[in-house]
Scaffold this active site. Structure first.
Site, mmCIF file in Angstrom:
data_model
loop_
_atom_site.group_PDB
_atom_site.id
_atom_site.type_symbol
_atom_site.label_atom_id
_atom_site.label_comp_id
_atom_site.label_asym_id
_atom_site.label_seq_id
_atom_site.Cartn_x
_atom_site.Cartn_y
_atom_site.Cartn_z
ATOM 1 N N LYS A 90 0.843 -1.204 0.000
ATOM 2 C CA LYS A 90 0.000 0.000 0.000
ATOM 3 C C LYS A 90 0.877 1.252 0.000
ATOM 4 O O LYS A 90 2.014 1.207 0.476
ATOM 5 C CB LYS A 90 -0.854 0.008 1.277
ATOM 6 N N ARG A 141 -10.536 -11.275 1.709
ATOM 7 C CA ARG A 141 -11.362 -12.339 1.128
ATOM 8 C C ARG A 141 -10.650 -13.691 1.195
ATOM 9 O O ARG A 141 -11.293 -14.737 1.256
ATOM 10 C CB ARG A 141 -11.767 -11.962 -0.299
HETATM 11 N N1 BES Z 1 -8.276 -3.557 4.256
HETATM 12 C C1 BES Z 1 -8.371 -3.179 2.906
HETATM 13 C C2 BES Z 1 -9.636 -2.400 2.594
HETATM 14 C C3 BES Z 1 -9.650 -0.963 3.024
HETATM 15 C C4 BES Z 1 -8.912 -0.029 2.343
HETATM 16 C C5 BES Z 1 -10.460 -0.556 4.039
HETATM 17 C C6 BES Z 1 -8.967 1.300 2.716
HETATM 18 C C7 BES Z 1 -10.534 0.763 4.400
HETATM 19 C C8 BES Z 1 -9.774 1.697 3.742
HETATM 20 C C9 BES Z 1 -8.366 -4.420 2.010
HETATM 21 O O1 BES Z 1 -7.608 -5.481 2.452
HETATM 22 C C10 BES Z 1 -7.802 -3.983 0.705
HETATM 23 O O2 BES Z 1 -6.660 -3.618 0.672
HETATM 24 N N2 BES Z 1 -8.605 -4.032 -0.338
HETATM 25 C C11 BES Z 1 -8.182 -3.600 -1.608
HETATM 26 C C12 BES Z 1 -8.731 -4.564 -2.625
HETATM 27 C C13 BES Z 1 -8.186 -4.349 -4.026
HETATM 28 C C14 BES Z 1 -6.728 -4.739 -4.078
HETATM 29 C C15 BES Z 1 -8.975 -5.175 -4.993
HETATM 30 C C16 BES Z 1 -8.726 -2.195 -1.856
HETATM 31 O O3 BES Z 1 -9.859 -1.923 -1.464
HETATM 32 O O4 BES Z 1 -7.983 -1.381 -2.382
HETATM 33 MN MN MN Z 2 -5.567 -5.320 1.841
#
Ligand code: BES
Ligand code: MN
Ligand code: ZN
Length: 507
Positions: free
Chosen positions: A270, A344
């Site tokens: 990230k 997931r």
């Molecule tokens: N924990 C995150 C989701 C999230 C992101 C919650 C920002 C709150 C704020 C999750 O694990 C994630 O990183 N999801 C990705 C999925 C994507 C790679 C398809 C996302 O939402 O960017």
């Molecule tokens: Mn994630």
């Protein structure tokens, strides 16, 4: 904090020994009729004068602060408008008033209803007061010095409202447990520490807790969950909580909470900005712990299982890589196109594990997608379900508990982007409809039971100056489970049978 319910007229409230007094009153109707009987007392006179002079607009949340008014024991008084007097307006007024009162760091705070106090308004007041006065202290102990020690809620008839109050206080205990674990930094809330919190809950009445480690999880065949954990030196934990409030034979509701104690994104790292907020990525798990805390106190007649897959999503030499294919507990192979779509990957194995409980319903709760934050913001959680009656029950519980959600679709077309040339399914689709495609992925593991998914990415915590866990959706889940327990005793059927059962219950 000590929270108590007390019968108080406004005249009695004026004599309460307290550091600050909040007086709730609606714009008309109930206040009019109430004020007839209380016109003689100091607070009632103040309210009337302020209204007449135009110094206190009727809009919910408007406040008038008074210092040492004549005839009132409390040195500080906040007159707080509750608009139409509804539960929602009471919530707005209590949050505004407690936030204003907090500035002087009162030790003892009294809130009095100078208006009709319905069960839902009392519930709203308790939850709002607790929310606005909550202080996180685990890694900031000095903050405790400013916390409110005692909160008295004054109502016209405490006895009539005692069960609503008990329900609300137990819900507060659950919400605060969820907030505590959500707020803890990642190094103070590892999978092992989270499992310790669950084991603590296992000591409460009717609750049992079992914790599995990496060996057991691998042996079970949870290859997808284990793969996410493999990049971290913190061992994973799979937490199984059981609350037994009904006959052993009664099918349980299973709650599955995402327990990523820190989400770096893994190899699909990230960006640095706000990455600290990924300590909140276990808020689904925390909400499950919170619900169990509340269940132990309220003891409803229902069986509930809580499943928490918990690990860190880290990045090292052993970490999962884009393109890797893992085998889930269901037998389906998954191509991991993005290691940041890890939620997931841990949930799918927990969902398959849920099958062994022959559940009446399975609800997973997860900070799953940034896309859900874009879709619904911080007001409503995303709700997805393959079962219309489960969806309706959860939606209703959300409204009732002021912890609302909004249903999003699950058309099969949304699942098409999850196709893979190298596995049964890929863990991501395109950017479009990201909250829905994540739900479509999960749905593949839920064919054995009625299922719902709550995406709480937008609602589980607040960012910015008020950064912190909200404890959501503990309120929604508790409300759903209590309603379900109540209707299991008396299914929606012809009135005569209901009456007969009532008669039986009283003998
Ligand atoms: N924990 C995150 C989701 C999230 C992101 C919650 C920002 C709150 C704020 C999750 O694990 C994630 O990183 N999801 C990705 C999925 C994507 C790679 C398809 C996302 O939402 O960017
Ligand atoms: Mn994630
Ligand atoms: Zn995540």
């Amino acid at each position: 904090m000590d929270f108590q319910l007390k019968t108080l007229s406004t005249a009695q409230a004026a004599n309460e020994k307290t550091d600050a007094l909040i007086v709730l009153f609606a714009e008309s109707g109930s206040t009019e009729s109430l004020s007839k009987s209380i016109r003689s007392d100091a607070l009632a006179a103040l309210m009337e004068d302020a209204r007449k002079a135009g110094d206190l607009p009727a809009k919910a949340g408007k406040l008038l602060a008074l210092y040492r008014p004549a005839g009132v024991t409390s040195p500080r008084v906040l007159l707080a408008s509750t608009g139409d007097g509804s539960a929602n307006a009471v919530r707005t007024a209590v949050v505004a008033a407690v936030q204003a009162a907090k500035v002087q760091a009162p030790k003892r705070l009294t809130i009095v209803f100078a208006q009709e106090a319905t069960a839902s308004a009392v519930r709203a007041a308790v939850l709002a007061a607790a929310d606005a006065s909550y202080v996180y202290t685990t890694t900031k102990p000095k903050a405790d010095a400013r916390s409110i020690r005692q909160l008295v809620l004054g109502v016209p008839d405490a006895k009539a409202l005692s069960s609503a109050f008990a329900e609300a206080s137990a819900t507060v205990a659950g919400i605060e447990l969820a907030k505590e674990w959500g707020n803890r930094p990642g190094n103070h809330s590892t999978p092992t520490l989270l499992a310790g919190a669950a084991q603590e809950l296992g000591r409460l009445p009717r609750i049992q807790c079992e914790v599995l480690g990496p060996k057991e999880v691998t042996k079970l065949g949870m290859g997808s969950f284990a793969a996410v954990a493999q990049g971290s030196s913190e061992p994973l934990r799979f937490i199984v909580l059981r609350y037994q409030g009904a006959a052993k034979s009664a099918a349980p509701v299973v709650l599955v909470g995402k327990g990523i104690t820190f989400d770096t994104g893994g190899v699909s790292l990230k960006p640095a900005a706000e990455m600290d907020e990924m300590k909140f990525d276990m808020c689904g798990a925390a909400s499950v712990l919170g619900v169990f805390r509340t269940l132990a106190e309220l003891k409803p007649e229902i069986n509930v299982v809580g499943l928490i897959p918990s690990c860190e999503n880290m990045n090292d030499g052993k970490a999962l890589k884009p393109g890797d294919v893992v085998t889930s507990l269901s037998g389906q192979t998954i191509e991991v196109l993005n290691t940041d779509a890890e939620g997931r990957l841990i949930l799918c194995d927990a969902l398959s594990y849920a099958e062994r409980f022959a559940p009446a319903a399975v609800i997973d709760i997860a900070t799953l997608t940034g896309a859900c934050v874009i879709a619904l913001g911080g007001v409503r959680s995303g709700l997805f379900s393959s079962d219309d009656s489960l969806a309706a029950a959860l939606s209703a519980a959300g409204e009732q508990s002021q912890d609302p959600c909004w249903r999003l679709p699950l058309d099969d077309e949304y699942g098409e982007g999850l196709k893979s040339n190298f596995a049964d399914v890929a863990n991501i689709a395109g950017r479009a409809g990201g909250a829905i495609t994540a739900a479509k992925f999960l749905q593949r593991f839920t064919s054995a039971f009625p299922w719902a998914h709550l995406d709480i990415a937008g609602t589980a915590w607040k960012s910015g100056a008020a950064k912190g866990s909200t404890g959501r959706p503990v309120g929604l889940l508790v409300s759903y489970l209590l309603a379900r327990a109540a209707s299991a005793g008396a299914p929606a059927e012809a009135a005569p049978r209901k009456a007969a059962r009532k008669a039986r219950a009283t003998t």
